[in-house]
Design an enzyme around this catalytic site. Sequence first.
Site, PDB file in Angstrom:
ATOM      1  N   ASP A 149       0.818  -1.215   0.000  1.00 59.10           N
ATOM      2  CA  ASP A 149       0.000   0.000   0.000  1.00 59.10           C
ATOM      3  C   ASP A 149       0.851   1.264   0.000  1.00 59.10           C
ATOM      4  O   ASP A 149       0.342   2.357  -0.214  1.00 59.10           O
ATOM      5  CB  ASP A 149      -0.932  -0.005   1.215  1.00 59.10           C
ATOM      6  CG  ASP A 149      -2.015   1.062   1.135  1.00 59.10           C
ATOM      7  OD1 ASP A 149      -2.569   1.256   0.039  1.00 59.10           O
ATOM      8  OD2 ASP A 149      -2.293   1.704   2.163  1.00 59.10           O
ATOM      9  N   SER A 170      -7.680   5.228  -0.370  1.00 59.95           N
ATOM     10  CA  SER A 170      -8.004   3.964  -1.031  1.00 59.95           C
ATOM     11  C   SER A 170      -9.498   3.658  -0.937  1.00 59.95           C
ATOM     12  O   SER A 170     -10.130   3.900   0.094  1.00 59.95           O
ATOM     13  CB  SER A 170      -7.229   2.815  -0.390  1.00 59.95           C
ATOM     14  OG  SER A 170      -5.843   3.034  -0.453  1.00 59.95           O
ATOM     15  N   GLN A 220      -5.345  -1.650  -6.910  1.00 60.42           N
ATOM     16  CA  GLN A 220      -5.999  -0.725  -5.979  1.00 60.42           C
ATOM     17  C   GLN A 220      -6.707   0.382  -6.749  1.00 60.42           C
ATOM     18  O   GLN A 220      -6.210   0.858  -7.770  1.00 60.42           O
ATOM     19  CB  GLN A 220      -4.970  -0.102  -5.032  1.00 60.42           C
ATOM     20  CG  GLN A 220      -5.578   0.787  -3.953  1.00 60.42           C
ATOM     21  CD  GLN A 220      -4.523   1.374  -3.027  1.00 60.42           C
ATOM     22  OE1 GLN A 220      -4.073   2.489  -3.219  1.00 60.42           O
ATOM     23  NE2 GLN A 220      -4.124   0.599  -2.023  1.00 60.42           N
TER      24      GLN A 220
END
Length: 235
Positions: A149, A170, A220
């Site tokens: 991430d 996100s 993502q």
Amino acid sequence: FSAPGDPKVPVLYEVERTRTGRSFSVRSVKAIQHGKPIFTCQASFQLAQESPVQHQFTMPTVPPPEELLTQEELINTFLQNPNLAERYRKQLNKIEAKDVPIDIKPVNPPGMFCSEAQEPKLLFWVRARGYIGECDSKVHCCVAAYISDYAFLGTALLPHRQHDVKFMVSLDHSMWFHAPFRADHWMLYECESPWAGGCRGLVQGRLWRRDGVLAVTCAQEGVIRVAQKPEQSKL
């Protein structure tokens, strides 16, 4: 990710045994704070199985991590410039002050203060700081989830560096684990953004072992809001 989390409040996890099969099992997880879900997750597990059907992309050819500077060393190089503008110095000091438990060595670091558009691709070597060892592979998967991430969604901003980002977070994050790996060993993180629009950005990533084996694939989508320039009068 359905709502912001509160680090001061305990998280209640509700786990549903969605399916338990002979080869695959699925679990659905809901994280709850203040009586409301902030996060939902679906995890699929498989018993190790051999198959002649195998292929993968080729790992990019890049300099080894030993030949590259860490992110901290790059920042210090900029901070040593006596002509560095104060606003940039404050920004770099803020980044440097963050206690990030991972080592990062960018392969193609974008110009720190360049506002020109760049191709939406990033390459950097990454590993967890410290020693994790030959423990349960699920521990290394959890660490890789944290690593994956970091700076991921920012890849979608590289072609739009002239904009002032006001909000970025996100919406969802997916991972597929392909081969065993050590999260405390150097891995190459290859990130690219195939699309952005409608205040959203999509990024894809691949974590490569040093021996060229594709260990993890990630994807993502996130919200990206930038400051709108005021319309100029036609008068």
